[in-house]
Scaffold this motif. Structure first.
Motif, PDB file in Angstrom:
ATOM      1  N   LEU A   1       0.879  -1.178   0.000  1.00  3.48           N
ATOM      2  CA  LEU A   1       0.000   0.000   0.000  1.00  3.48           C
ATOM      3  C   LEU A   1       0.915   1.226   0.000  1.00  3.48           C
ATOM      4  O   LEU A   1       1.788   1.349   0.856  1.00  3.48           O
ATOM      5  N   VAL A   2       0.730   2.103  -0.991  1.00  4.25           N
ATOM      6  CA  VAL A   2       1.506   3.345  -1.042  1.00  4.25           C
ATOM      7  C   VAL A   2       0.531   4.499  -0.861  1.00  4.25           C
ATOM      8  O   VAL A   2      -0.459   4.610  -1.594  1.00  4.25           O
ATOM      9  N   LEU A   3       0.787   5.323   0.145  1.00  3.91           N
ATOM     10  CA  LEU A   3      -0.078   6.467   0.424  1.00  3.91           C
ATOM     11  C   LEU A   3       0.648   7.741   0.012  1.00  3.91           C
ATOM     12  O   LEU A   3       1.719   8.055   0.555  1.00  3.91           O
ATOM     13  N   ILE A   4       0.092   8.445  -0.964  1.00  2.00           N
ATOM     14  CA  ILE A   4       0.738   9.672  -1.464  1.00  2.00           C
ATOM     15  C   ILE A   4       0.270  10.847  -0.620  1.00  2.00           C
ATOM     16  O   ILE A   4      -0.903  11.247  -0.675  1.00  2.00           O
ATOM     17  N   ALA A   5       1.192  11.374   0.171  1.00  7.24           N
ATOM     18  CA  ALA A   5       0.897  12.509   1.051  1.00  7.24           C
ATOM     19  C   ALA A   5       1.896  13.617   0.719  1.00  7.24           C
ATOM     20  O   ALA A   5       2.635  14.097   1.574  1.00  7.24           O
ATOM     21  N   ALA A   6       1.900  13.998  -0.559  1.00  6.95           N
ATOM     22  CA  ALA A   6       2.904  14.952  -1.048  1.00  6.95           C
ATOM     23  C   ALA A   6       2.378  16.384  -1.034  1.00  6.95           C
ATOM     24  O   ALA A   6       2.929  17.262  -1.702  1.00  6.95           O
ATOM     25  N   GLY A   7       1.307  16.626  -0.313  1.00  7.18           N
ATOM     26  CA  GLY A   7       0.785  17.982  -0.194  1.00  7.18           C
ATOM     27  C   GLY A   7      -0.386  18.232  -1.129  1.00  7.18           C
ATOM     28  O   GLY A   7      -0.853  17.333  -1.837  1.00  7.18           O
ATOM     29  N   PHE A   8      -0.863  19.464  -1.075  1.00  4.41           N
ATOM     30  CA  PHE A   8      -2.051  19.843  -1.844  1.00  4.41           C
ATOM     31  C   PHE A   8      -1.686  21.005  -2.753  1.00  4.41           C
ATOM     32  O   PHE A   8      -1.046  21.965  -2.325  1.00  4.41           O
ATOM     33  N   ALA A   9      -2.067  20.885  -4.026  1.00  5.55           N
ATOM     34  CA  ALA A   9      -1.609  21.861  -5.012  1.00  5.55           C
ATOM     35  C   ALA A   9      -2.486  23.110  -5.058  1.00  5.55           C
ATOM     36  O   ALA A   9      -1.983  24.224  -5.200  1.00  5.55           O
ATOM     37  N   ARG A  10      -3.819  22.934  -4.931  1.00  5.32           N
ATOM     38  CA  ARG A  10      -4.709  24.070  -5.189  1.00  5.32           C
ATOM     39  C   ARG A  10      -6.144  23.688  -4.837  1.00  5.32           C
ATOM     40  O   ARG A  10      -6.431  22.508  -4.614  1.00  5.32           O
TER      41      ARG A  10
END
Ligand SMILES: Cc1cc2nc3c(=O)[nH]c(=O)nc-3n(C[C@H](O)[C@H](O)[C@H](O)COP(=O)(O)OP(=O)(O)OC[C@H]3O[C@@H](n4cnc5c(N)ncnc54)[C@H](O)[C@@H]3O)c2cc1C
Length: 503
Positions: A402-411
Motif C-alpha cells: 500500500l503506497v499512500l501519497i501525502a505529497a501535499g495539496f496543489a490548489r
C-alpha cells in the motif's frame, strides 16, 4: 499568582506540558492521543512562566494574534472565565488549535530564545476545556437581524468561522457542503485520535442553535450553480479549501494500491464515526509506504499503525532538517528543525532524501508490491529549489503493498465549479483582492481556497476576515474585529508574517 506577582515564574518552574498518552498504549485504540486530565495547579504555575513581555513576540507569531500574555496572566490568577472571553476574542474555535495547532506562538515565545517556551498551546486547550465543562460556552444568537442573506460554500474551519462571525453580525447564513457532514478537513482529514469529532459536533450544535443553516451533501457545480446562489443571497463566500492533491508521477502510478492520502484518511474517519465506508484502502497486514514527510504523512503513519500494518515506512524527499535552529531560521520565526512527529513516536520508520523512481508489480497481479528508489543529495538553486541530485545509494527496494501519497495539496478544486468567469491566480488559488472579493461581484473567497493549503489557525483567521469583508460589503461598515493574519501584515520571503507592526 500573576506574572506581575511572580516575575520570576520562569526561574521557579521548568516547562511541564500536559503529557500525551503512552505511545505503546494509544496505538491500540482510536481515542485521542492526549492525556485526558490536566492539573489546575500545574497549569497555573506554568502560566506564571510568562514574562508579559513589552513586545509579545508570541502574539506576533500567532497568525490570528491571540492575546497570549493576557490569558497566561488570567490563568495564573485562576480567572478562567475571563481567560476564555479573551481567547474567544480572536479565535472562534480554540479547541481546534488548542489540540491540533503546531503552535508557532511557542517558537516565538521570548523564553524559546534560550530556554523552553511557555506551554501556550496547553493553556489554550485548558481554557476552552474548562469553558465547555463549566457550561460557559453557549449559543450567542444575534440580538437583531439585518435582513441580509449570505451563502458560504464549504464548511471547514474557514467557512465555520466566517459563518459564526456573519451570523453574530445579524446576517442570515446558510452553509453548503458537499460532504455528508460539516467540518471540512477537521471532519475527514484529521484522524479521530488527533481531534475527536465530538468536539467538532459540539461546535456545529452551537452554530445551529445560533441560527446558521447547514445544507450537507450539496456540491457547488453539481447540485447548484453559483449564479443561483448569487440570485438567492446578498453575498456568497467560497471557503472550499485546497484539497487538489499533488501527485507523484512515476512509472507504476496506475497500479492498484497506490492511492492519495485523503481517501485513505477519510475512510478511516468514516469508520470511526460509524458511517458507511468503502472496503479499501486499508493497511491491515500490509507493508505501507507513506510518500511525504509532513503532517498528512504522519497522520497516515499513525492510522496505518492502528489498522495493524505489517510495517510502515515514511519517506521524505527532502533532507532531514537540522537538530538545532540554523542561523538562516532565527528566533522568533517558526522553527524549521527536525521534530519527531507523534506518529513516529508510535512506531514506523522514517527516511529522508529519498527519491522515488517507480512503483513495481513484481508478481504481475496489477497491484503494487515494491517501491524502487534512491538516496540522494539534492543540489538546489538560490531559491532553494531542487535542480539536480547526486545519488548516494541506488537500487533501494522497499516492500510496499500500500503506497499512500501525502505529497501535499496543489490548489483548490475549482475545475468543476461551473463558474468559468471566476478568476484563478497563478498558483491555482481563487484570485481575490485586498477585500477578499473575487472577480465575480458579490462573491468572496477565503481560507485555503484563497491562500493555498495551510493550517487550522490561518483558516480560522481567514474566515473571520472574510466575514468582516462581507459585512462591510453589505452594510458599509463592520463591528467585527479584523484578525492579525497575513493579509493585514507584510509577508516575509518565507511566507510567514513580518513582526513589523504587531504586538
Ligand atoms: C490530513 C490532514 C491533517 C491536518 N492536520 C492539521 C493539524 O494538525 N493542524 C493544523 O493546523 N492544520 C492541519 N491540517 C490543515 C488544515 O486542516 C487546513 O488548513 C484547514 O482545514 C483549511 O480549512 P478550510 O476551511 O480553508 O478548508 P477545508 O477544511 O479543506 O474545508 C473545505 C470544505 O469545502 C468543501 N467543498 C469543496 N468544494 C466544494 C463544492 N464545490 N461544493 C460544496 N462544498 C465544497 C469540502 O468538502 C470541505 O468540507 C491538516 C490537513 C490535512 C489534510
Amino acid at each position: 499568582m500573576s506574572s506581575e506577582n511572580h516575575p520570576d515564574g520562569y526561574l521557579r518552574y521548568q516547562r511541564r506540558p500536559i503529557p500525551d498518552r503512552d505511545p505503546a498504549e494509544r496505538t491500540g485504540d482510536h481515542r485521542e492521543i492526549y492525556a485526558p486530565e490536566w492539573s489546575e495547579q500545574q497549569l497555573r504555575e506554568q502560566a506564571t512562566r510568562c514574562m508579559d513581555c513589552g513586545v509579545p513576540t508570541c502574539t506576533a507569531g500567532c497568525p490570528i494574534g491571540n492575546l497570549i500574555p493576557d490569558w497566561n496572566d488570567l490563568v495564573s490568577r485562576g480567572d478562567w472565565h475571563n481567560a476564555l472571553d479573551r481567547l474567544h476574542g480572536t479565535n472562534n474555535f480554540p479547541e481546534f488549535t488548542g489540540y491540533a495547532c503546531p503552535a508557532p506562538c511557542e517558537d516565538a515565545c521570548t523564553l524559546a530564545y534560550n530556554d523552553s517556551p511557555v506551554t501556550i498551546k496547553n493553556m489554550e486547550r485548558a481554557i476552552v476545556d474548562r469553558g465547555w465543562d463549566e457550561g460557559w460556552i453557549m449559543p450567542q444568537p444575534p440580538a437583531r437581524r439585518t435582513g441580509c442573506h449570505v451563502a458560504l460554500v464549504g464548511s471547514g474551519p474557514a467557512g465555520l468561522a466566517a459563518a459564526q462571525q456573519l451570523n453574530r453580525a445579524g446576517h442570515r447564513v446558510s452553509i453548503f457542503e458537499r460532504d455528508d457532514a460539516p467540518g471540512g478537513l477537521v471532519r475527514y482529514g484529521l484522524p479521530e485520535f488527533k481531534f475527536a469529532k465530538w468536539r467538532l459536533d459540539r461546535r456545529i450544535e452551537q452554530l445551529e442553535a445560533e441560527g446558521i443553516r447547514f445544507h450537507t451533501g450539496t456540491e457547488l457545480g453539481r447540485d447548484m450553480t453559483l449564479e443561483a446562489l448569487r440570485r438567492e443571497h446578498d453575498a456568497v463566500g467560497l471557503t472550499i479549501g485546497a484539497q487538489h492533491p499533488r501527485d507523484v508521477s512515476i512509472p507504476g502510478r496506475e497500479l492498484e494500491g497506490v492511492v492519495f492520502a485523503m481517501p485513505y484518511l477519510t475512510r478511516s474517519n468514516r469508520l470511526q464515526a460509524g458511517r458507511p465506508a468503502p472496503a479499501e484502502p486499508h493497511a491491515a497486514g500490509r507493508s505501507v509506504v507513506v510518500l511525504g514527510g509532513g503532517d498528512t504523512g504522519a497522520d497516515c503513519v499513525a492510522t496505518a499503525l492502528r489498522q495493524g500494518a505489517e510495517q510502515v515506512i515514511q519517506i521524505g524527499i527532502n533532507e532531514k532538517p537540522p537538530i538545532h535552529r540554523p542561523a538562516t531560521n532565527p528566533w522568533p520565526l517558526p522553527l524549521r528543525i527536525y521534530r519527531q512527529s507523534y506518529a513516529q513516536k508510535e512506531g514506523g520508520e522514517e527516511r529522508f532524501s529519498i527519491n522515488s523512481l517507480a512503483f513495481l508489480d513484481e508478481d504481475g497481479d496489477g497491484r503494487v508490491d515494491m517501491l524502487e528508489a534512491e538516496r540522494v543529495q539534492w543540489i538546489r538553486d538560490q531559491a532553494g529549489r531542487r535542480v539536480d541530485r547526486e545519488v548516494l545509494e541506488d537500487g533501494l527496494r522497499l516492500p510496499a503493498d500500500l503506497v499512500l501519497i501525502a505529497a501535499g495539496f496543489a490548489r483548490p478544486e475549482t475545475d468543476d465549479l461551473g463558474a468559468p468567469e471566476l478568476a484563478i491566480a497563478g498558483d491555482g488559488t481563487i484570485a481575490t483582492d485586498e477585500s477578499m472579493a473575487t472577480s465575480i461581484s458579490d462573491v468572496f473567497a477565503g481560507g485555503d481556497a484563497a491562500m493555498g493549503h495551510s493550517l487550522l489557525v490561518w483558516a480560522i483567521g481567514e474566515g473571520r476576515d472574510l466575514a468582516r469583508s462581507i459585512d462591510i460589503h453589505l452594510q458599509g461598515e463592520s463591528a467585527l474585529p479584523p484578525s492579525l493574519r497575513t493579509r493585514n501584515r507584510p509577508l516575509r520571503a518565507d511566507g510567514w508574517p513580518s513582526l513589523q507592526g504587531a504586538g
